[in-house]
Scaffold this motif. Structure first.
Motif, short mmCIF file in Angstrom:
data_model
loop_
_atom_site.label_atom_id
_atom_site.label_comp_id
_atom_site.label_asym_id
_atom_site.label_seq_id
_atom_site.Cartn_x
_atom_site.Cartn_y
_atom_site.Cartn_z
N GLN A 28 0.82 -1.21 0.00
CA GLN A 28 0.00 0.00 0.00
C GLN A 28 0.86 1.27 0.00
O GLN A 28 0.50 2.27 -0.63
N TYR A 29 2.00 1.21 0.70
CA TYR A 29 2.86 2.38 0.87
C TYR A 29 4.28 2.01 0.43
O TYR A 29 5.18 1.81 1.25
N PRO A 30 4.52 1.91 -0.88
CA PRO A 30 5.80 1.37 -1.37
C PRO A 30 7.05 2.11 -0.90
O PRO A 30 8.11 1.49 -0.77
N ALA A 31 6.96 3.40 -0.64
CA ALA A 31 8.15 4.13 -0.22
C ALA A 31 8.69 3.63 1.12
O ALA A 31 9.84 3.92 1.48
N GLN A 32 7.88 2.87 1.86
CA GLN A 32 8.37 2.26 3.09
C GLN A 32 9.46 1.23 2.80
O GLN A 32 10.20 0.82 3.71
N LEU A 33 9.59 0.80 1.56
CA LEU A 33 10.65 -0.14 1.18
C LEU A 33 12.04 0.49 1.27
O LEU A 33 13.04 -0.23 1.35
N ILE A 34 12.11 1.78 1.24
CA ILE A 34 13.41 2.45 1.23
C ILE A 34 13.98 2.48 2.65
O ILE A 34 13.66 3.34 3.46
N GLN A 35 14.80 1.50 2.90
CA GLN A 35 15.48 1.35 4.19
C GLN A 35 16.91 0.90 3.89
O GLN A 35 17.21 -0.29 3.90
N PRO A 36 17.81 1.83 3.61
CA PRO A 36 19.16 1.48 3.20
C PRO A 36 19.88 0.58 4.19
O PRO A 36 19.73 0.73 5.41
N GLU A 37 20.67 -0.33 3.63
CA GLU A 37 21.40 -1.30 4.45
C GLU A 37 22.47 -0.61 5.29
O GLU A 37 22.62 -0.86 6.49
N ASN A 38 23.25 0.26 4.64
CA ASN A 38 24.38 0.89 5.32
C ASN A 38 24.38 2.41 5.18
O ASN A 38 25.33 3.05 5.58
N GLY A 39 23.34 2.95 4.60
CA GLY A 39 23.29 4.38 4.37
C GLY A 39 22.29 5.07 5.28
O GLY A 39 21.73 4.46 6.19
#
Length: 242
Positions: free
Chosen positions: A214-225
């Motif tokens: 529903q909220y695709p921008a929640q996918l943006i969770q950088p591994e090391n950034g």
């Protein structure tokens, strides 16, 4: 994650321009180059124009390499092209040379264009699966999408570090986009979001329970950034905590 709220769009853009230049300087000092993925749509145009004017002497632009987080499947001459907007607002004014511009080849069929862009990035970074951009510039749609990661589309479950093509029914168009795993390899990520029309999407991404369909921008969770949100007060108006 950092959330920065500014009284106006102009102040948001200036703060992000400062951040862009500082991130670029650090990348160039560390690795001799600055690899950045630009966002599309209309939101970053003023930022690009600001970088090309007030900041033209503040960064070694000949050491900056430009990619695109997503692209519309249209010719480079089409007014809808993300490449064309950046070319007019940023690349041409700064006289960026072609060797530093990595545009999506939209003259190829969509799937081939996506595969070719994946190969381009692999060759650039010298790796099949480690493609760490120094900076992702991202926007946010009022439906909580970022790049071309639209709600309830197949690319949301793609776990490859790659660029993918997909047909998006919502806009009835083909798009080419970096996957979330690729975007999440970036050393730094900056969201630029402004306007009251984006306020609900901002709240959903930052305060709703995780629901990436529903909220695709929640996918943006950088591994090391790190992730920094640059918001004007209108875009931040529905957040309960700022």
């Amino acid at each position: 994650m950092a959330i920065r709220v500014f009284p106006s769009v102009e102040e948001s853009n200036k703060a992000l321009a400062d951040y862009f230049v500082e991130t670029g300087r650090q990348a160039i000092a560390a690795r001799g180059r600055f690899a950045v993925a630009l966002s599309g749509g209309s939101s970053p145009k003023k930022l690009f124009e600001l970088l090309a004017s007030d900041y033209r002497d503040q960064l070694e632009w000949e050491r900056v390499d430009f990619f695109w987080g997503d692209e519309r499947y249209v010719p480079h001459t089409d007014p809808q092209s993300n490449y064309l907007m950046a070319k007019k607002a940023l690349l041409d004014p700064l006289n960026i040379q072609p060797a530093h511009i990595f545009a999506v080849e939209t003259d190829l069929p969509p799937a081939e264009a996506a595969a070719a862009y994946t190969r381009t990035m692999q060759q650039y970074f010298g790796s099949q699966d480690s493609l760490p951009l120094d900076l992702d510039l991202l926007g946010l749609g009022d439906n909580a999408h970022t790049a071309s990661l639209f709600p309830h589309t197949s690319v949301l479950t793609n776990d490859t570090v790659s660029v993918q093509a997909l047909y998006i029914e919502e806009v009835q168009a083909n798009r080419i986009t970096m996957t979330a795993p690729l975007l999440n390899q970036a050393r730094a990520t900056a969201f630029l979001v402004y306007g009251e029309g984006k306020a609900e999407a901002v709240r959903q991404i930052l305060e709703e329970k995780r629901d990436v369909q529903q909220y695709p921008a929640q996918l943006i969770q950088p591994e090391n950034g790190n992730v920094t949100w640059f918001l004007d007060e209108a875009a931040a108006s529905k957040l309960t905590q700022k």
